[in-house]
Scaffold this active site. Structure first.
Site, PDB file in Angstrom:
ATOM      1  CE  LYS A  79       5.402   4.957   4.700  1.00 34.07           C
ATOM      2  NZ  LYS A  79       5.552   3.552   5.034  1.00 34.07           N
ATOM      3  N   GLY A 111      10.455   5.833   6.368  1.00 32.99           N
ATOM      4  CA  GLY A 111      11.034   6.234   7.651  1.00 32.99           C
ATOM      5  C   GLY A 111      12.298   7.078   7.528  1.00 32.99           C
ATOM      6  CG  HIS A 134       1.910   3.530   0.164  1.00 38.10           C
ATOM      7  ND1 HIS A 134       1.732   2.739   1.270  1.00 38.10           N
ATOM      8  CD2 HIS A 134       3.233   3.809   0.106  1.00 38.10           C
ATOM      9  CE1 HIS A 134       2.904   2.560   1.865  1.00 38.10           C
ATOM     10  NE2 HIS A 134       3.834   3.208   1.169  1.00 38.10           N
ATOM     11  CD  GLU A 186       6.863   1.681  -1.370  1.00 42.48           C
ATOM     12  OE1 GLU A 186       7.762   2.332  -0.843  1.00 42.48           O
ATOM     13  OE2 GLU A 186       5.652   1.868  -1.144  1.00 42.48           O
ATOM     14  N   GLY A 200       8.759  -0.508   6.470  1.00 39.38           N
ATOM     15  CA  GLY A 200       8.797  -0.123   7.882  1.00 39.38           C
ATOM     16  C   GLY A 200       9.261  -1.233   8.817  1.00 39.38           C
ATOM     17  CG  ASN A 222       5.241   7.845   1.700  1.00 38.30           C
ATOM     18  OD1 ASN A 222       4.528   8.761   2.099  1.00 38.30           O
ATOM     19  ND2 ASN A 222       4.813   6.594   1.580  1.00 38.30           N
ATOM     20  CD  GLU A 280       2.057   2.604   4.985  1.00 33.84           C
ATOM     21  OE1 GLU A 280       1.916   3.834   4.887  1.00 33.84           O
ATOM     22  OE2 GLU A 280       3.157   2.075   5.272  1.00 33.84           O
ATOM     23  CB  SER A 337      13.517  -1.336   5.292  1.00 35.17           C
ATOM     24  OG  SER A 337      12.389  -1.603   6.096  1.00 35.17           O
TER      25      SER A 337
HETATM   26  P1  PGA Z   1       9.884   2.532   4.714  1.00 35.18           P
HETATM   27  O1  PGA Z   1       8.553   2.897   3.875  1.00 35.18           O
HETATM   28  O2  PGA Z   1      11.052   3.130   3.986  1.00 35.18           O
HETATM   29  O3  PGA Z   1       9.657   3.131   6.070  1.00 35.18           O
HETATM   30  O4  PGA Z   1       9.975   1.039   4.746  1.00 35.18           O
HETATM   31  C1  PGA Z   1       8.546   2.890   2.481  1.00 35.18           C
HETATM   32  C2  PGA Z   1       7.171   3.269   1.977  1.00 35.18           C
HETATM   33  O5  PGA Z   1       6.176   2.799   2.521  1.00 35.18           O
HETATM   34  O6  PGA Z   1       7.050   4.041   0.994  1.00 35.18           O
END
Ligand code: PGA
Length: 265
Positions: A12, A242, A103, A175, A181, A10, A105, A220
């Site tokens: 983002k 990330g 998601h 998640e 993140g 992803n 976010e 993460s």
């Molecule tokens: P992350 O994000 O691997 O940076 O923690 C995962 C996501 O939000 O899909």
């Protein structure tokens, strides 16, 4: 049941035409011949959810590879006066295989509710696209011991009214918000426990669909932690934020999910 492992990146709101070119090229070059063969034979699936303006670039670059590409969101409407939104049929036009919905976010920043997520999912299904439904609890719910109830409610709301075939075609990404993140991944045991709970919830609707649904872990995920997550019986892959922006790191996570790379499932 044997479920095909799935690893999705992803991106983002990251990237540029130039940077994406290098990242996709690097990713294709970093995949081992074993992973590449497994992707092409459908024994392993992997792909990237890119920002919508770059779907054409992803399609052009990945069409001849074994990798999928997809969108990070989709409208709950089919078409019309919805400025700035992107419909499921448009996503399909770019030969995407999947799109993320719900998601955290977007749930936070765009105030997306469970019922909106369920309508978006319906739009994707109507176009034959694979919805990747993201669920996960905030830290406060985990600390209060109500994480499972919170996630089960999200799953129930998203899957309400689906028939068995539709249910079986879903991917769910668990998640935990506190792990996204932050570098604080859930332990593989905690993740497994939540994945088993999600599968039990799906089994209330259909035993066979519950066995078919792939449940990915996100939060993460790194190359160093992927193998122990993928060794869990109900963890069918990962949604990687990330670390998906680093070609070799992401390729290494994909390889960890390759059948034969581990003794799972
Ligand atoms: P992350 O994000 O691997 O940076 O923690 C995962 C996501 O939000 O899909």
């Amino acid at each position: 049941m044997q479920r095909v492992p799935l690893v999705l990146g992803n991106w983002k709101m990251n990237g540029s035409a130039q940077a994406n070119e290098a990242l996709l090229q690097g990713l294709l070059e970093s995949l081992s011949p074993e992973a590449d063969a497994a992707l092409k034979q459908g024994e392993l699936q992997a792909g990237v959810a890119v920002p919508a303006p770059y779907l054409f670039q992803a399609a052009t670059r990945l069409r001849t590879s074994g990798l999928f590409w997809g969108a990070q969101d989709c409208s709950d409407e089919a078409s019309g006066a919805f400025t700035g939104e992107i419909s499921a049929s448009m996503i399909k036009d770019f030969e995407c295989q999947f799109a993320l919905v719900g998601h955290s976010e977007r749930r936070e920043r765009a105030a997306e509710t469970n019922s909106l997520v369920s309508r978006k999912l319906g739009q994707l299904l109507s176009q034959g696209l694979m919805p990747v439904v993201c669920v996960g609890e905030p830290l406060a719910e985990r600390e209060q011991g109500s994480a499972e109830a919170f996630v089960v409610e999200q799953v129930r709301a998203a899957t309400k009214g689906l028939n068995d075939q539709q249910l079986a075609s879903l991917v769910i990404a668990y998640e935990p918000i506190w792990a996204i993140g932050t570098g604080m991944s859930a332990s593989s045991d905690d993740a497994q426990s939540m994945h088993a709970t999600i599968r039990q919830e799906l089994a209330q609707q259909s035993q066979s669909a519950a066995q078919a649904v792939r449940i990915l872990y996100g939060g993460s995920v790194k190359a160093a932690t992927a193998a122990s997550l993928f060794a869990q019986p109900d963890i069918d892959g990962a949604l990687v934020g990330g670390a998906s922006l680093d070609a070799t790191e992401f390729a290494s996570i994909v390889q960890s999910a390759c059948p034969g790379a581990q003794s799972l499932h």
